[in-house]
Design a protein around this motif. Sequence first.
Motif, PDB file in Angstrom:
ATOM      1  N   LEU A 134      -5.398  13.647 -33.862  1.00 14.07           N
ATOM      2  CA  LEU A 134      -5.488  14.676 -34.895  1.00 14.07           C
ATOM      3  C   LEU A 134      -4.283  14.636 -35.824  1.00 14.07           C
ATOM      4  O   LEU A 134      -3.228  14.128 -35.458  1.00 14.07           O
ATOM      5  CB  LEU A 134      -5.581  16.069 -34.253  1.00 14.07           C
ATOM      6  N   GLU A 135      -4.448  15.194 -37.010  1.00 11.98           N
ATOM      7  CA  GLU A 135      -3.330  15.324 -37.945  1.00 11.98           C
ATOM      8  C   GLU A 135      -2.343  16.356 -37.398  1.00 11.98           C
ATOM      9  O   GLU A 135      -2.749  17.289 -36.694  1.00 11.98           O
ATOM     10  CB  GLU A 135      -3.847  15.785 -39.317  1.00 11.98           C
ATOM     11  N   PRO A 136      -1.049  16.218 -37.708  1.00  8.10           N
ATOM     12  CA  PRO A 136      -0.061  17.204 -37.244  1.00  8.10           C
ATOM     13  C   PRO A 136      -0.388  18.600 -37.769  1.00  8.10           C
ATOM     14  O   PRO A 136      -0.988  18.753 -38.835  1.00  8.10           O
ATOM     15  CB  PRO A 136       1.252  16.702 -37.843  1.00  8.10           C
ATOM     16  N   GLY A 137       0.008  19.601 -37.023  1.00  6.57           N
ATOM     17  CA  GLY A 137      -0.195  20.985 -37.422  1.00  6.57           C
ATOM     18  C   GLY A 137      -0.926  21.771 -36.349  1.00  6.57           C
ATOM     19  O   GLY A 137      -1.396  21.229 -35.353  1.00  6.57           O
ATOM     20  N   LEU A 138      -1.010  23.073 -36.562  1.00  2.38           N
ATOM     21  CA  LEU A 138      -1.653  23.971 -35.614  1.00  2.38           C
ATOM     22  C   LEU A 138      -3.158  23.744 -35.587  1.00  2.38           C
ATOM     23  O   LEU A 138      -3.810  23.682 -36.631  1.00  2.38           O
ATOM     24  CB  LEU A 138      -1.359  25.424 -35.992  1.00  2.38           C
ATOM     25  N   LYS A 139      -3.704  23.629 -34.400  1.00  2.00           N
ATOM     26  CA  LYS A 139      -5.149  23.506 -34.207  1.00  2.00           C
ATOM     27  C   LYS A 139      -5.589  24.635 -33.285  1.00  2.00           C
ATOM     28  O   LYS A 139      -4.962  24.889 -32.263  1.00  2.00           O
ATOM     29  CB  LYS A 139      -5.519  22.172 -33.554  1.00  2.00           C
ATOM     30  N   VAL A 140      -6.647  25.323 -33.651  1.00  2.00           N
ATOM     31  CA  VAL A 140      -7.188  26.405 -32.829  1.00  2.00           C
ATOM     32  C   VAL A 140      -8.598  26.010 -32.406  1.00  2.00           C
ATOM     33  O   VAL A 140      -9.444  25.730 -33.239  1.00  2.00           O
ATOM     34  CB  VAL A 140      -7.225  27.739 -33.614  1.00  2.00           C
ATOM     35  N   PHE A 141      -8.807  25.970 -31.101  1.00  2.00           N
ATOM     36  CA  PHE A 141     -10.120  25.666 -30.548  1.00  2.00           C
ATOM     37  C   PHE A 141     -10.705  26.972 -30.029  1.00  2.00           C
ATOM     38  O   PHE A 141     -10.192  27.553 -29.087  1.00  2.00           O
ATOM     39  CB  PHE A 141     -10.016  24.635 -29.417  1.00  2.00           C
ATOM     40  N   ARG A 142     -11.754  27.442 -30.650  1.00  2.00           N
ATOM     41  CA  ARG A 142     -12.357  28.727 -30.268  1.00  2.00           C
ATOM     42  C   ARG A 142     -13.119  28.629 -28.943  1.00  2.00           C
ATOM     43  O   ARG A 142     -13.279  29.603 -28.240  1.00  2.00           O
ATOM     44  CB  ARG A 142     -13.268  29.218 -31.371  1.00  2.00           C
ATOM     45  N   GLU A 143     -13.608  27.460 -28.619  1.00  2.00           N
ATOM     46  CA  GLU A 143     -14.277  27.241 -27.341  1.00  2.00           C
ATOM     47  C   GLU A 143     -14.139  25.772 -26.967  1.00  2.00           C
ATOM     48  O   GLU A 143     -13.929  24.922 -27.825  1.00  2.00           O
ATOM     49  CB  GLU A 143     -15.743  27.664 -27.397  1.00  2.00           C
ATOM     50  N   PRO A 144     -14.236  25.468 -25.685  1.00  2.87           N
ATOM     51  CA  PRO A 144     -14.046  24.079 -25.269  1.00  2.87           C
ATOM     52  C   PRO A 144     -15.166  23.178 -25.750  1.00  2.87           C
ATOM     53  O   PRO A 144     -16.309  23.602 -25.887  1.00  2.87           O
ATOM     54  CB  PRO A 144     -14.033  24.154 -23.744  1.00  2.87           C
ATOM     55  N   SER A 145     -14.818  21.935 -26.024  1.00  4.04           N
ATOM     56  CA  SER A 145     -15.816  20.934 -26.378  1.00  4.04           C
ATOM     57  C   SER A 145     -16.723  20.710 -25.173  1.00  4.04           C
ATOM     58  O   SER A 145     -16.243  20.507 -24.063  1.00  4.04           O
ATOM     59  CB  SER A 145     -15.113  19.628 -26.752  1.00  4.04           C
ATOM     60  N   GLU A 146     -18.010  20.752 -25.398  1.00  3.84           N
ATOM     61  CA  GLU A 146     -18.950  20.575 -24.292  1.00  3.84           C
ATOM     62  C   GLU A 146     -18.793  19.213 -23.629  1.00  3.84           C
ATOM     63  O   GLU A 146     -18.925  19.085 -22.422  1.00  3.84           O
ATOM     64  CB  GLU A 146     -20.384  20.763 -24.776  1.00  3.84           C
ATOM     65  N   ASN A 147     -18.522  18.199 -24.421  1.00  2.19           N
ATOM     66  CA  ASN A 147     -18.446  16.835 -23.895  1.00  2.19           C
ATOM     67  C   ASN A 147     -17.149  16.551 -23.156  1.00  2.19           C
ATOM     68  O   ASN A 147     -17.136  15.783 -22.214  1.00  2.19           O
ATOM     69  CB  ASN A 147     -18.604  15.822 -25.023  1.00  2.19           C
ATOM     70  N   VAL A 148     -16.055  17.156 -23.592  1.00  3.38           N
ATOM     71  CA  VAL A 148     -14.760  16.771 -23.052  1.00  3.38           C
ATOM     72  C   VAL A 148     -14.170  17.812 -22.111  1.00  3.38           C
ATOM     73  O   VAL A 148     -13.942  17.546 -20.945  1.00  3.38           O
ATOM     74  CB  VAL A 148     -13.763  16.499 -24.207  1.00  3.38           C
TER      75      VAL A 148
END
Length: 83
Positions: A49-63
């Motif tokens: 991913l590109e640098p910076g804040l990332k917010v994941f609202r829910e987990p990836s189903e696959n990973v």
Amino acid sequence: MNYRENISRLNLIKLIRSRMDRGWDFEVKHVWREGNASADCLARLSQSLEPGLKVFREPSENVLENVLSNDFIGLATPSLISL
């Protein structure tokens, strides 16, 4: 480890020390990556991913879904290393 990664880690250490100096009550504890597969999965994901804040609202189903379930029940995933 490249220069940028080294600076990032040094900044993290400085941040932690500044919190310790404020009298915050916390514990620093090392956990092997096999014992926290969720954090390991997110760390590997961050490399793409590109640098910076990332917010994941829910987990990836696959990973993350299986990884979170395994962490919850305490199942460790062994890592293979080549010598």
